[in-house]
Design a protein around this motif. Structure first.
Motif, mmCIF file in Angstrom:
data_model
loop_
_atom_site.group_PDB
_atom_site.id
_atom_site.type_symbol
_atom_site.label_atom_id
_atom_site.label_comp_id
_atom_site.label_asym_id
_atom_site.label_seq_id
_atom_site.Cartn_x
_atom_site.Cartn_y
_atom_site.Cartn_z
ATOM 1 N N VAL A 60 0.815 -1.220 0.000
ATOM 2 C CA VAL A 60 0.000 0.000 0.000
ATOM 3 C C VAL A 60 0.848 1.269 0.000
ATOM 4 N N GLU A 61 2.153 1.138 0.327
ATOM 5 C CA GLU A 61 2.996 2.344 0.268
ATOM 6 C C GLU A 61 3.622 2.449 -1.122
ATOM 7 N N TRP A 62 4.123 3.622 -1.447
ATOM 8 C CA TRP A 62 4.719 3.832 -2.766
ATOM 9 C C TRP A 62 5.924 2.913 -2.939
ATOM 10 N N PRO A 63 6.055 2.297 -4.115
ATOM 11 C CA PRO A 63 7.213 1.431 -4.357
ATOM 12 C C PRO A 63 8.518 2.210 -4.110
ATOM 13 N N GLY A 64 9.476 1.528 -3.496
ATOM 14 C CA GLY A 64 10.781 2.155 -3.257
ATOM 15 C C GLY A 64 10.866 2.957 -1.977
ATOM 16 N N THR A 65 9.757 3.040 -1.218
ATOM 17 C CA THR A 65 9.757 3.891 -0.019
ATOM 18 C C THR A 65 10.704 3.369 1.063
ATOM 19 N N ALA A 66 10.630 2.066 1.345
ATOM 20 C CA ALA A 66 11.482 1.501 2.400
ATOM 21 C C ALA A 66 12.957 1.621 2.023
ATOM 22 N N ASP A 67 13.250 1.365 0.756
ATOM 23 C CA ASP A 67 14.629 1.470 0.278
ATOM 24 C C ASP A 67 15.142 2.903 0.413
ATOM 25 N N LEU A 68 14.260 3.870 0.103
ATOM 26 C CA LEU A 68 14.638 5.285 0.217
ATOM 27 C C LEU A 68 14.881 5.656 1.683
ATOM 28 N N ALA A 69 14.014 5.207 2.579
ATOM 29 C CA ALA A 69 14.180 5.502 4.011
ATOM 30 C C ALA A 69 15.521 4.962 4.497
ATOM 31 N N ARG A 70 15.891 3.779 4.009
ATOM 32 C CA ARG A 70 17.181 3.173 4.386
ATOM 33 C C ARG A 70 18.341 4.023 3.846
#
Length: 259
Positions: A60-70
């Motif tokens: 449900v979150e934008w693709p790539g969000t977790a990677d960007l946060a990291r």
């Protein structure tokens, strides 16, 4: 290490007295907050006490969000932790409950974000081991007063009694509470740290791609950018017999997005 109390008159905590958690959604506000707090922590020599937490929301979150946060955490050289709700993602939860979250019943935030964050607090306190005083945890969030009336009323620094116990005292700090959106973007551009491309695609907020609190324009844009996800929301809407929002169903959003 002096004993610190969030009831003090100051809005600006002394970072040397805390272990610090930065809640990062990967969005613009948490990114600006990350920059401010990491700079201050570096000046105070306590960058090693910062943990960035991203509560991953899955599809449900934008693709790539977790990677960007990291990557953003890596830029400042601070620890990064990712958590998610063990019992399943938001859409699983909507199906189980038979209802979408709403502004008055935001179980999405409490279960998908606050729950996992509280578990991390426990883990960090356990890592500190047998210190002879309650651990002091500073829980930082990128909430801004400008966003809503509820957020306007929040104190910049406040004790979190529900997360505190005999082993730990948790304070909530909103470092950019009084900032405008313009200031947030000025800060991000000056930092040179990458931000999420959804903003350049015209989104004003990151959060869930299709957020129940989103503006009509954001929802229409998101439905165009992520048609498969919008279609899944519409199917769940049919399945549970509950509209995504009282004032607009996901079916209507999809129709509006593709006139």
């Amino acid at each position: 290490m002096g004993h610190h109390d969030c009831h003090e008159k100051t809005d600006d905590p002394n970072l040397t007295e805390y272990d610090i958690i930065l809640n990062s959604s990967g969005g613009k506000d948490s990114q600006a907050m990350l920059d401010v707090v990491c700079r201050r922590a570096a000046d105070a020599g306590v960058l090693d006490r910062i943990t960035v937490l991203h509560c991953a929301l899955g599809r449900v979150e934008w693709p790539g969000t977790a990677d960007l946060a990291r990557r953003q955490a890596l830029h400042y050289g601070v620890r990064y932790e990712e958590r998610h709700r063990e019992q399943g993602d938001l859409l699983t939860q909507v199906r189980q409950r038979g209802r979408w979250p709403s502004a008055t019943a935001r179980y999405c935030t409490s279960d998908q974000k606050l729950g996992p964050a509280r578990k991390l607090v426990t883990q960090l306190v356990n890592e500190l081991g047998a210190i002879d005083r309650p651990a002091q945890v500073l829980n930082c969030m990128g909430l801004r007063a400008q966003e809503s009336r509820a957020r306007l009323k929040k104190a910049k620094l406040s004790p979190d009694h529900t997360a505190s116990n005999g082993r730990r005292e948790v304070c909530t700090w909103l470092p950019i509470h009084e900032w405008s959106e313009t200031e947030v973007w000025q800060h991000i551009r000056a930092s040179g740290v990458p931000y999420h491309p959804a903003y350049d695609a015209g989104m004003t907020r990151l959060s869930c791609s299709l957020c129940i609190l989103g503006s009509r324009a954001d929802l229409l844009r998101a439905a165009r950018l992520r048609p498969d996800l919008a279609a899944e929301y519409a199917r769940i809407e049919d399945e549970i017999g509950h509209r995504f929002r009282n004032d607009m169903s996901m079916a209507e959003i999809i129709t509006g997005a593709n006139p």
